[in-house]
Design a protein around this motif. Sequence first.
Motif, short mmCIF file in Angstrom:
data_model
loop_
_atom_site.label_atom_id
_atom_site.label_comp_id
_atom_site.label_asym_id
_atom_site.label_seq_id
_atom_site.Cartn_x
_atom_site.Cartn_y
_atom_site.Cartn_z
N VAL A 105 -16.35 -4.56 23.00
CA VAL A 105 -15.61 -4.35 24.25
C VAL A 105 -15.95 -5.50 25.20
CG1 VAL A 105 -15.19 -2.81 26.20
CG2 VAL A 105 -15.68 -1.85 23.94
N VAL A 106 -15.04 -6.44 25.29
CA VAL A 106 -15.29 -7.60 26.14
C VAL A 106 -14.24 -7.61 27.25
CG1 VAL A 106 -15.51 -10.12 26.19
CG2 VAL A 106 -16.14 -8.85 24.11
N VAL A 107 -14.71 -7.58 28.49
CA VAL A 107 -13.77 -7.58 29.61
C VAL A 107 -13.33 -9.01 29.90
CG1 VAL A 107 -13.55 -7.13 32.09
CG2 VAL A 107 -14.70 -5.47 30.62
N ASN A 108 -12.02 -9.17 29.93
CA ASN A 108 -11.45 -10.49 30.12
C ASN A 108 -10.35 -10.42 31.16
OD1 ASN A 108 -11.14 -13.16 29.45
ND2 ASN A 108 -11.22 -12.71 27.24
N GLY A 109 -10.50 -11.11 32.28
CA GLY A 109 -9.44 -11.14 33.28
C GLY A 109 -9.36 -9.87 34.11
#
Length: 498
Positions: free
Chosen positions: A327-331
């Motif tokens: 789970v990588v938060v991007n933007g």
Amino acid sequence: MFDKILIANRGEIAIRIMRGCKELDVKTAAVYSDADKTSLYTNYADEKYALGNPSPAKSYLNIDKIIDIAIDSGSDAIHPGYGFLAENPAFASACEKNGIKLIGPTSNVIQEMGDKITSKKLMKKAGVPVIEGTPDGVTDIKEASKIANKIGYPVIVKASAGGGGIGMRAVYEEDELIRAIESTQSVASTNFGDSTVFIEKYLERPRHIEFQVLADESGNVIHVADRECSIQRRHQKLLEEAPSPIMTDELRNQMGESAVKAAETIGYSGAGTIEFLYDNGMYYFLEMNTRIQVEHPITEMITNIDLIKEQIKIAAGRELTLGQEDVVVNGHAIECRINAENPLADFSPDPGKITGYRSPGGPGVRLDSGVYMNYTIPTFYDSMISKLITYGRSRNESIARMKRALNEYIILGVKTTIPFHKAIMKNENFLQGDLHTHFIDEHKKGIDKEMENVILEDLERVSRLKSTFMPAKKIAAISSAVGSYLTNAKTQQINKKR
Ligand code: ADP
């Protein structure tokens, strides 16, 4: 994997679920009331079944009828969406009894989390922070008053079975307490058939921050980051964003860990949301929603995880293939709920026929909608037209895109919340991420003024069209639709300008 899923819902969420099913190559069955005969979602499904009478109790809340249709149509699972039967333990248990898989947790878990007193107790036991208050329902006014004095005013009286922002009342002085308890009990009894109320500390300027969780049936649980939903009217969300403007990696780890612990404690499975109130550097468990949320798309945008498909795969018994590290938060993403309501008249519903429609598009724009040109929004259900979602590499870019997309969005025939969202996009406190749950009340004057400005700007845009390609009749229709939001005095001012 399932062969066929029945979608026990309507509108945009029915379409959203069907999109997930189609990508997983699962057949879909829709149900529709007499008021939804011409609704778009019924044509998205492979099969459709009539529910008859449009009243919610006789159609989308009719457990027996929906179970019968599921059996007759050979559906092996039901997706309840949000609202209607989504958090109804009796419905979950009817699915269990009839061997139909409900895409969601067990009836037992729905029951426990649907009761605010029980869920708070379970969370407290699990070590998740909760707001100070009465541990059980109020039975003895004297005892309740003692506890309220101890935690200090203001306090809030809440219905244990409450939902949808109904059945809660803030109390600022001891004198008001008894009346507040009695009135909340009566609202609770009428709306939820359960008059149990409890008291907790009322936080005056909290932020509403929630965490998405995914849990499979083998006990693997992850969180899929946070959403901020502080912009609410009458305790109902209007605009959500992800991540929260105040989120740091450290806070996300901490709150995310609490959310995972919450889901683990109750043996949760499926997609769920743990809602927290955040105040002065502290956060507290508010409630858990045991279903997909309206605002799930913003999480999908910043994590690139399809929550509907994950829900379906989990219900089909598959183990999560995603670990926490995936789970990588991007933007940044923002969702504006576009409702058929007049934002200048206290958001009063304005259902009716859509006589002009042009949806926005371009980079970073997603529109989850269930309407079309010439569609008549029924009066029986909620007033949501669509959810406009924009994504950007930064919060600023997602705001810039939302401003642009709102300007591109044309809906004629009904009043909508578009002018409200345009006004929010210009609000200095919003731009700075300075949010709390009373944001709309606190900034009402400024927001109303700004709404009038944007409506005037729209009128000017319409008049510019005169010299280009639009027939005069069309322009007159647009300008009267735009002008109808305004008060008489304002309309006169505009008429002078025209
Ligand atoms: P519902 O189940 O009706 O949605 P919630 O318990 O989720 O009710 O609360 C909805 C909203 O009510 C919250 O987002 C917040 O704005 C407000 N609220 C609830 N409890 C408190 C509290 N203790 N202090 C301040 N605001 C609260």
